[in-house]
Design a protein around this motif. Sequence first.
Motif, PDB file in Angstrom:
ATOM      1  N   THR A 208       0.831  -1.201   0.000  1.00 29.91           N
ATOM      2  CA  THR A 208       0.000   0.000   0.000  1.00 29.91           C
ATOM      3  C   THR A 208       0.868   1.254   0.000  1.00 29.91           C
ATOM      4  OG1 THR A 208      -1.753  -1.178   1.193  1.00 29.91           O
ATOM      5  CG2 THR A 208      -1.823   1.222   1.223  1.00 29.91           C
TER       6      THR A 208
ATOM      7  N   ARG B 148       2.488   1.751  -3.442  1.00 29.50           N
ATOM      8  CA  ARG B 148       1.518   2.257  -4.422  1.00 29.50           C
ATOM      9  C   ARG B 148       1.228   3.730  -4.174  1.00 29.50           C
ATOM     10  NH1 ARG B 148       0.207   2.405  -9.475  1.00 29.50           N
ATOM     11  NH2 ARG B 148      -2.031   2.598  -9.888  1.00 29.50           N
TER      12      ARG B 148
ATOM     13  N   THR C 118      -1.949   7.300  -4.639  1.00 28.06           N
ATOM     14  CA  THR C 118      -3.185   6.645  -4.239  1.00 28.06           C
ATOM     15  C   THR C 118      -2.866   5.230  -3.803  1.00 28.06           C
ATOM     16  OG1 THR C 118      -5.376   5.887  -4.993  1.00 28.06           O
ATOM     17  CG2 THR C 118      -3.610   5.927  -6.627  1.00 28.06           C
ATOM     18  N   ASP C 119      -3.705   4.653  -2.946  1.00 25.89           N
ATOM     19  CA  ASP C 119      -3.489   3.262  -2.562  1.00 25.89           C
ATOM     20  C   ASP C 119      -4.315   2.307  -3.425  1.00 25.89           C
ATOM     21  OD1 ASP C 119      -6.007   3.756  -1.603  1.00 25.89           O
ATOM     22  OD2 ASP C 119      -5.531   3.388   0.500  1.00 25.89           O
ATOM     23  N   PHE C 120      -4.952   2.853  -4.483  1.00 28.82           N
ATOM     24  CA  PHE C 120      -5.724   2.029  -5.411  1.00 28.82           C
ATOM     25  C   PHE C 120      -4.747   1.261  -6.302  1.00 28.82           C
ATOM     26  CE2 PHE C 120      -8.327   1.229  -9.212  1.00 28.82           C
ATOM     27  CZ  PHE C 120      -9.455   0.689  -8.620  1.00 28.82           C
TER      28      PHE C 120
ATOM     29  N   HIS D 209      -5.613  -6.579  -8.198  1.00 32.13           N
ATOM     30  CA  HIS D 209      -6.885  -6.653  -7.488  1.00 32.13           C
ATOM     31  C   HIS D 209      -7.340  -8.106  -7.458  1.00 32.13           C
ATOM     32  CE1 HIS D 209      -8.219  -2.398  -6.978  1.00 32.13           C
ATOM     33  NE2 HIS D 209      -7.280  -2.213  -7.896  1.00 32.13           N
TER      34      HIS D 209
ATOM     35  N   SER E 155     -13.300   1.677   0.729  1.00 29.84           N
ATOM     36  CA  SER E 155     -12.136   1.663   1.618  1.00 29.84           C
ATOM     37  C   SER E 155     -12.307   0.679   2.775  1.00 29.84           C
ATOM     38  CB  SER E 155     -11.873   3.064   2.173  1.00 29.84           C
ATOM     39  OG  SER E 155     -12.924   3.465   3.052  1.00 29.84           O
TER      40      SER E 155
END
Length: 257
Positions: free
Chosen positions: A41, A44, A50-52, A58, A182
């Motif tokens: 995390t 990223r 962003t932590d996306f 995914h 989240s």
Amino acid sequence: MLSNTPILVFDIETIPDVATGKRLYPDIATLNDADALTALTALRQAEAGTDFMRLPLHKIACLSFLWFDGQNFHLKSLSLENLSEKEILSTFLRAFDKKPTLVSWNGSGFDIPVIMYRAMHHKIAAASLFNSAQKPDYLYRYGDMHIDLMDKMSLYNGYQRQRLDTVASLCGFAGKGDIDGSQVVPMVQAGEWEKLCNYCEADVINTWLIYLRWLILTGKASLDDCEALMTDTYQFISTLYTHDGGVRHQQFLDDRQ
């Protein structure tokens, strides 16, 4: 009236794929999964603000779908509580053999690419998605085999894309409530699978109800037909219960207009 083609409305909820993250970033490979997730995390966040995660990182934790065959509704959630990700994908992809109309919110931008990456990861064939016997296929954004409502409503303009919750609220539907994406990782970590599935299913129900408004907007179904389907939808929702006997999606019945 709607055509006789079955309709498949779906949504996924994901968590970071820590195992792939360890391969991508060898410096975190020796960490335990909890520490690797924290490090992944942070990495990223540093590289993208962003932590996306990137789409291939995914992992599908829950996939919910509504199937409507013209007469009956079926709402189901597949999750990591009792299935592997490979089993989730294999089960869902079988539905495409019946050539349904696929409906999503940002499915072209997120859900379908993630499904393709994860199918590649697990060596799963997804030939029906590409529908080689009939063109255009589910991946053609301007066709009608896959109605990505966010894409359609924005006129394919990324600057005009709206959140599902915003459009659901505009139409008087329940929206997402007090949970957002989240909270997916904490729900998985806490084993709150029913809560996660209900959250994912709520997105599906909102998407389905917005789809009915889309049909009215585009003249593909009459107001009377869609109002009747909305009534049937609420009746169906009233038959869905939680493990403790409560109505699973009571918020939709409370906010019905």
